[in-house]
Every structure is written in structure tokens, then in C-alpha cells.
Design an enzyme around this catalytic site. Structure first.
Site, PDB file in Angstrom:
ATOM      1  N   ASP A 152       2.573  -5.938  -6.890  1.00  0.00           N
ATOM      2  CA  ASP A 152       3.092  -4.594  -6.620  1.00  0.00           C
ATOM      3  C   ASP A 152       2.595  -3.649  -7.717  1.00  0.00           C
ATOM      4  O   ASP A 152       2.671  -3.969  -8.910  1.00  0.00           O
ATOM      5  CB  ASP A 152       4.621  -4.603  -6.583  1.00  0.00           C
ATOM      6  N   ASN A 198       1.467   8.999  -7.063  1.00  0.00           N
ATOM      7  CA  ASN A 198       1.338   9.898  -5.912  1.00  0.00           C
ATOM      8  C   ASN A 198       1.858  11.289  -6.226  1.00  0.00           C
ATOM      9  O   ASN A 198       1.231  12.302  -5.889  1.00  0.00           O
ATOM     10  CB  ASN A 198       2.091   9.328  -4.710  1.00  0.00           C
ATOM     11  N   ASP A 252      -4.312   6.640  -2.931  1.00  0.00           N
ATOM     12  CA  ASP A 252      -5.146   5.793  -2.064  1.00  0.00           C
ATOM     13  C   ASP A 252      -6.254   5.123  -2.865  1.00  0.00           C
ATOM     14  O   ASP A 252      -6.567   3.942  -2.650  1.00  0.00           O
ATOM     15  CB  ASP A 252      -5.757   6.634  -0.944  1.00  0.00           C
ATOM     16  N   GLU A 277       2.345  -0.270  -1.490  1.00  0.00           N
ATOM     17  CA  GLU A 277       1.606  -0.710  -2.678  1.00  0.00           C
ATOM     18  C   GLU A 277       1.836  -2.188  -2.984  1.00  0.00           C
ATOM     19  O   GLU A 277       1.627  -2.636  -4.113  1.00  0.00           O
ATOM     20  CB  GLU A 277       2.009   0.139  -3.884  1.00  0.00           C
TER      21      GLU A 277
END
Length: 327
Positions: free
Chosen positions: A199, A207, A216, A238
Site C-alpha cells: 500500500d 493526490n 497516477d 493504491e
């Protein structure tokens, strides 16, 4: 006006000639299995296909052919007579169709010297894609192979789209779990297998601060880093999963520790300065009588421990004990 019409006619004729030339070409190499009780028929049909560049395997025993097709995923076309044994041609078609339904492109053609509407209907109802008279003519056989090529190519692309995460190119969650279940069947209750859940730390902050395009890019960079070996998939957002069939948990712990360092060294292009990121890792192992869900759940618990005890670390689930692993 006549010059214009003549020009259009010449263009249309050239286009038709090009299309005819294309349709007459052999398909790209395919792996083809042929089943018939007659070695003469096998030799004749294989002799038509092999000069076209196809890889052909022949069988007189339908059960042996089915076993070969089952464990050889490169086979794209199965051509079988209806008059085979110990499995009948219809039984072989049915079994082959079940294989094709497990997300694998496979085109099934039946052959029979007695072509009638009943034979054709039974073959199609039993899972055949096509029907051809025995012995087939070369021109007709090559046309059937072009049709098989078109259909299996389309099937391959549809399977790829259905199984692949579009952002990363990794397996999506459903395909990942199916691959792991298949691997577990091969490993068995007493074999080694281990799992790693990964993770990205503080991904929401990435973000929020840098934008979703940078987020991304971070996901893609992590995926390229972790997609080294084993079965790898994006489980959502993620979070990613890695399963190592036939590998003990010590191997998974060592791999997770190395991946942690590699991710820590990544630099993602930002508007002004490169962006650093880290990942947390949870590791578990396959146990006798285990389920895939239980193995992944233990890795998820270990991942949660890694997150709540500081992030950027590897935690391993051993029985009921979660141990920290030094990077």
C-alpha cells in the site's frame, strides 16, 4: 468525366486485388492440435497446415489430446474427428469448450466424413465453433484457419481487457484472485506459497497536494517496481498484491524488504521538485487446509500493523503473531 470514372474503377480494382491477396495469405503461426483415429488423415491435414508455419501436434487418443490441450495454453485450435476414442468427438468438444470458458482463447473444429444436419447440430451444441468434411480441401481448411485466427485474436484481446487494470497493466482484482486460486490448486495443501500486500503511504496527500496526474504517475512507478515476479495485481486504489507460488514466507519477507527500499528510492516528477514516496508491506504464508481469502486476510492484518506502527516497513504474519522486519 470518363477519366474520373476510369480512375475510380482502377482504384477499386487495386483495392479488391489487395484484399484478395490479404485473404489468400496464411494466418500468423498458431498452435494446432489434430485428433483422428487414422494416421493417414492426421498426416494429410498436418501436411496442409505445417507448410503455412503452424505448430501442429497430432493424436490418435482423444483423452491424451484433451490432457495435452488442458496443460498447454498455447494451443489455439483443436480439430477433432467425431469418430475418436476413448472420448467421443462430441465429448472432446464439450471438454474443450469448458477449457475455453476459463478465460482462454480456443477454437474447436469437428471433422466428419458423414456430413449431415444432425452431425452438424450435435457438434455445434457440444461446443464446436465450426464443422468441416473429412478429408478437408486445402483451400477450405486454410479459410477455416483464418476464421480461427480472427476469432481467437479477438478473444485474447477481450480477455486481456477483462483481466487488466487499465492504468497499470497489472491484473485487476478479479483476475488476480483467480490466478492465485489456480496456483493454490497446483501447490496443494502441503506446498509453499506466500503473499505480500503493498500500500502506498499517504497516497491521499499526494493526490491532494500534487494532483491526480501525479498520483497516477506514482501508482505506475510503484507497479513497475513491484512487478518483478510471482502473480501481481492491483487490488484497488493504491493497494497491490503479490503471490509467490512454491515460495516460502522467508522469500516473501526478503522480497518485500528489497521492494520497500526500491520504492523509497523512487522519485516522481513534480511541477517544481521530484516527489518521494514510500510503501508499507504485509506478508503472510499459505498453511495446510488454508483458503486464499484467509492467506490474504493475514497479509492485510500485517499491512495494517505496518501502517499503524510508522509506515514504510514490512510486517509479517506468523500464526497469530505479527513481527516487524528490519528493512
Amino acid at each position: 468525366m470518363w477519366a474520373g470514372r476510369l480512375g475510380n474503377m482502377l482504384i477499386c480494382r487495386r483495392h479488391a486485388d489487395e484484399q484478395h491477396e490479404i485473404s489468400g495469405r496464411a494466418t500468423k503461426d498458431m498452435h494446432i492440435v489434430i485428433v483422428d483415429t487414422s494416421r493417414v488423415v492426421l498426416k494429410v491435414v498436418a501436411g496442409m497446415l505445417e507448410p503455412q508455419g503452424h505448430n501442429v501436434d497430432v493424436f490418435t487418443d482423444s483423452q491424451a489430446a484433451l490432457d495435452f490441450v488442458t496443460y498447454t495454453p498455447t494451443v489455439r485450435v483443436l480439430i477433432t474427428s467425431l469418430e475418436v476414442r476413448p472420448l467421443s468427438g462430441l465429448e472432446l468438444c464439450w471438454s474443450a469448450r469448458l477449457i475455453a470458458e476459463t478465460n482462454r482463447p480456443l477454437y474447436v473444429i469437428t471433422m466428419s466424413s458423414a456430413r449431415n444436419s444432425r452431425n452438424l447440430a450435435e457438434a455445434l451444441d457440444s461446443g464446436a465453433d465450426d464443422f468441416i468434411e473429412k478429408p478437408p480441401g486445402a483451400e477450405e481448411l486454410h479459410a477455416r484457419m483464418r476464421a480461427a485466427d480472427r476469432l481467437t485474436t479477438m478473444q485474447s484481446e477481450l480477455i486481456r481487457l477483462a483481466e487488466t487494470d487499465p492504468l497499470t497493466g497489472l491484473l485487476n482484482r478479479r483476475a488476480f484472485l483467480q490466478r492465485v486460486r489456480d496456483a493454490a490448486d497446483r501447490v496443494g495443501n502441503h506446498g509453499d506459497m506466500s503473499a505480500i500486500l503493498v500500500d502506498i503511504d499517504h497516497f491521499k496527500r499526494i493526490n491532494d497536494e500534487y494532483g491526480h496526474d501525479v498520483g497516477d504517475a506514482a501508482i505506475q512507478s510503484v507497479c513497475k517496481t513491484i512487478a518483478e515476479e510471482g502473480i501481481v495485481g492491483r487490488l484497488g486504489g493504491e493497494e497491490f498484491g503479490i503471490v509467490l507460488p512454491h515460495r516460502p514466507v522467508t522469500d516473501a519477507e526478503a522480497l518485500a524488504s528489497r521492494l520497500r527500499r526500491l520504492v523509497e528510492a523512487l522519485r516522481i516528477r513534480g511541477a517544481r521538485t521530484p516527489i518521494r514516496l514510500t510503501c508499507s508491506f504485509g506478508v503472510s504464508q499459505w498453511s495446510d487446509g488454508d483458503t486464499i481469502e484467509a492467506m490474504i486476510k493475514r497479509a492485510d492484518i500485517a499491512l495494517y500493523e505496518a501502517k499503524t506502527t510508522g509506515r514504510n516497513r514490512v510486517m509479517s504474519a506468523a500464526a497469530d503473531l505479527v513481527l516487524a522486519r528490519a528493512g
